[in-house]
Design a protein around this motif. Sequence first.
Motif, PDB file in Angstrom:
ATOM      1  N   LEU A  49       0.833  -1.213   0.000  1.00  0.00           N
ATOM      2  CA  LEU A  49       0.000   0.000   0.000  1.00  0.00           C
ATOM      3  C   LEU A  49       0.862   1.256   0.000  1.00  0.00           C
ATOM      4  N   ILE A  50       1.940   1.207   0.772  1.00  0.00           N
ATOM      5  CA  ILE A  50       2.830   2.369   0.827  1.00  0.00           C
ATOM      6  C   ILE A  50       3.402   2.657  -0.550  1.00  0.00           C
ATOM      7  N   VAL A  51       3.884   1.601  -1.205  1.00  0.00           N
ATOM      8  CA  VAL A  51       4.463   1.774  -2.540  1.00  0.00           C
ATOM      9  C   VAL A  51       3.404   2.315  -3.508  1.00  0.00           C
ATOM     10  N   LYS A  52       2.216   1.699  -3.471  1.00  0.00           N
ATOM     11  CA  LYS A  52       1.141   2.095  -4.384  1.00  0.00           C
ATOM     12  C   LYS A  52       0.732   3.554  -4.155  1.00  0.00           C
ATOM     13  N   CYS A  53       0.510   3.895  -2.881  1.00  0.00           N
ATOM     14  CA  CYS A  53      -0.007   5.234  -2.580  1.00  0.00           C
ATOM     15  C   CYS A  53       1.012   6.327  -2.901  1.00  0.00           C
ATOM     16  N   ARG A  89       3.397   6.163  -5.127  1.00  0.00           N
ATOM     17  CA  ARG A  89       3.502   6.253  -6.590  1.00  0.00           C
ATOM     18  C   ARG A  89       2.352   7.055  -7.163  1.00  0.00           C
ATOM     19  N   GLU A  90       1.127   6.706  -6.714  1.00  0.00           N
ATOM     20  CA  GLU A  90      -0.047   7.379  -7.263  1.00  0.00           C
ATOM     21  C   GLU A  90       0.004   8.888  -7.028  1.00  0.00           C
ATOM     22  N   LEU A  91       0.527   9.273  -5.844  1.00  0.00           N
ATOM     23  CA  LEU A  91       0.605  10.691  -5.524  1.00  0.00           C
ATOM     24  C   LEU A  91       1.826  11.347  -6.154  1.00  0.00           C
ATOM     25  N   GLY A  92       2.795  10.518  -6.566  1.00  0.00           N
ATOM     26  CA  GLY A  92       4.067  11.063  -7.029  1.00  0.00           C
ATOM     27  C   GLY A  92       4.813  11.732  -5.892  1.00  0.00           C
ATOM     28  N   ALA A  93       4.589  11.219  -4.680  1.00  0.00           N
ATOM     29  CA  ALA A  93       5.150  11.879  -3.504  1.00  0.00           C
ATOM     30  C   ALA A  93       6.556  11.370  -3.208  1.00  0.00           C
ATOM     31  N   THR A  94       7.289  12.205  -2.499  1.00  0.00           N
ATOM     32  CA  THR A  94       8.578  11.821  -1.956  1.00  0.00           C
ATOM     33  C   THR A  94       8.325  11.101  -0.646  1.00  0.00           C
ATOM     34  N   ALA A  95       9.107  10.034  -0.389  1.00  0.00           N
ATOM     35  CA  ALA A  95       8.874   9.293   0.847  1.00  0.00           C
ATOM     36  C   ALA A  95      10.156   9.141   1.636  1.00  0.00           C
ATOM     37  N   LEU A  96      10.053   9.370   2.932  1.00  0.00           N
ATOM     38  CA  LEU A  96      11.184   9.115   3.817  1.00  0.00           C
ATOM     39  C   LEU A  96      10.672   8.214   4.938  1.00  0.00           C
ATOM     40  N   SER A  97      11.272   7.030   5.044  1.00  0.00           N
ATOM     41  CA  SER A  97      10.798   6.079   6.038  1.00  0.00           C
ATOM     42  C   SER A  97      11.927   5.736   6.981  1.00  0.00           C
ATOM     43  N   ILE A  98      11.568   5.369   8.186  1.00  0.00           N
ATOM     44  CA  ILE A  98      12.567   4.795   9.078  1.00  0.00           C
ATOM     45  C   ILE A  98      12.052   3.438   9.528  1.00  0.00           C
ATOM     46  N   THR A  99      12.929   2.478   9.582  1.00  0.00           N
ATOM     47  CA  THR A  99      12.503   1.140   9.969  1.00  0.00           C
ATOM     48  C   THR A  99      13.723   0.321  10.387  1.00  0.00           C
ATOM     49  N   HIS A 100      13.466  -0.769  11.099  1.00  0.00           N
ATOM     50  CA  HIS A 100      14.544  -1.742  11.268  1.00  0.00           C
ATOM     51  C   HIS A 100      14.118  -3.086  10.686  1.00  0.00           C
ATOM     52  N   ASP A 101      12.998  -3.050   9.956  1.00  0.00           N
ATOM     53  CA  ASP A 101      12.502  -4.261   9.310  1.00  0.00           C
ATOM     54  C   ASP A 101      13.075  -4.304   7.889  1.00  0.00           C
ATOM     55  N   MET A 102      14.050  -5.208   7.672  1.00  0.00           N
ATOM     56  CA  MET A 102      14.757  -5.203   6.378  1.00  0.00           C
ATOM     57  C   MET A 102      13.854  -5.602   5.223  1.00  0.00           C
ATOM     58  N   ALA A 103      12.902  -6.525   5.501  1.00  0.00           N
ATOM     59  CA  ALA A 103      12.001  -6.934   4.420  1.00  0.00           C
ATOM     60  C   ALA A 103      11.221  -5.719   3.924  1.00  0.00           C
ATOM     61  N   SER A 104      10.778  -4.909   4.883  1.00  0.00           N
ATOM     62  CA  SER A 104      10.025  -3.705   4.529  1.00  0.00           C
ATOM     63  C   SER A 104      10.922  -2.719   3.781  1.00  0.00           C
ATOM     64  N   ALA A 105      12.168  -2.544   4.271  1.00  0.00           N
ATOM     65  CA  ALA A 105      13.091  -1.605   3.628  1.00  0.00           C
ATOM     66  C   ALA A 105      13.343  -1.994   2.174  1.00  0.00           C
TER      67      ALA A 105
END
Lengths: 282, 258
Positions: B185-189, B191-207
């Motif tokens: 959903l994060i990837v889809k949303c 992309r659809e918005l053409g937004a810049t994304a900055l995430s923080i995580t320690h979940d490598m699968a998610s990264a």
Amino acid sequence: MRATLREEAFDADVRLAHSDGIQSRMNPLATIGSTFLSFLTALGRLALFAGSAVGHCVRPPIYPRLIGRQFLEIGYYSLPVVGLTTLFSGMVLALQSYSGFARFSAESAVATVVVLSITRELAPVLAGLMVAGRVGAAMAAEIGTMRVTEQIDALTTLSTNPFKYLIAPRLIAATLSLPILVLIGDVIGVFGGYVVGVYKLGFNAGNYIQSTVQFLEQIDVISGLVKAGVFGFIVALMGCYHGYHSRGGAQGVGAATTNAVVTASIMILIANYAITELFFGR
Amino acid sequence: MTDQPKIRIRDLHKRFGSKVVLDGLDLDVGVAESVVVIGGSGSGKSVLLKCILGLIDPDSGTIEIDGRNVVGLPRAEREAYMRKFGMLFQGGALFDSLPVWENVAFGLIQSKRMGRPEARAVALEKLAQVGLNEEVSLLSPAELSGGMQKRVSLARAIAIEPEIIFFDEPTTGLDPIMSDVINDLIVKCTRELGATALSITHDMASARKIADRVAMLYDGRIIWAGPVADIDRSGNAHVDQFINGRAEGPIQMAVRRS
């Protein structure tokens, strides 16, 4: 943003006090000094918080819908508890003053004593304390939970100022609704005295009402309503302040709730004296 | 990436008392790029995010959004650039006094001054985008499961159509399947918005799933940054240790010292 800065400065002070702990334990003067300094720090933080909160109460945007909801919560839902408190206060006053005044044959002063005590003192103070327990605690718990679950940060990221959205409506509603509550409480309290006076102590109803009105002056009621407004402000301010600065999960919210009720109650009693001095001191 | 990055952070410092959290951090995020900052618990990822959002004031350094330094801006101006931001909080941070749809519509009603019926229609549309139906919109947030809360929170973050979206540990506390749903959903949303994304995580699968570029935060600095495809051959011992989840290596956890 400035609030967080201030918090950090406060944290630094706390740490500083901590690292000096051993020395200060050996030096009683230092202990007194650091306690006094941290008291002043807390007082300063509270004053800045209050100033900023009041500033947001008078500058737009204001949220009428939220103020209305708080009016319902603080004013309307507090009616039963304030009504019961003042009813029994009026009743017990009549009983007590009758048995006391009978010792020097001054029973006729009962009605006057009841109405003056209720309007000047008991209705505002008791209503203030009851509302501090009922509403102040709820405010601290709600805002505190919003703090620790990042809901306050979320408000900020949605371009909404938490002071305007959360704190201003509570301050406005509490300051305005307490006088109304107390006015209703005045009537109920005097009615309680009347019931005991007429049906238990055998006063003539007409005489009782006449001596109730005879010595009552506007200033008696007005001073009580001014007190009520100030107490309402104190309750909401302490609830919001402690909630807003709470931290550390459930325990922090619990501590904030306790602090809100205790500090509000103490401040109400102190302010009560100050306002009485202002109106009737000479 | 165009010449001017969407977010440019230079020499950011932040300490709490004697504890240095950010120590000269530099980071660029390009327009419509998705950057994931990885790092251990307590490495300062959340502090970095809160500095950019203006919830914490950094001690020194600059944070430029569209070429304009936003550190130390007065509140009114800060609210203006906040409108470019959307944020998905770690715990969802939904307002529990409001029903789900009003949570999603909150930014529209409060900052974009949209009428309630209109905002409600947009909220329902955003909820549909994250796979939630109209029935859910009337529930209170407390009645939702963790995964649903995250989705509502995502809908709230994208409802105001922000230019930059921040994700704070979007998959924490979710099962692997729900994590993957959220990542998709994060990837889809974005992309659809053409937004810049900055995430923080320690979940490598998610990264791996949501990042264009990965940056590793360690000791208050970005010690490695590169395309997500290069992460397995970064040549950096710290990164290797982190992405493979080994207790032995150059990164010493605080437990071992105390």
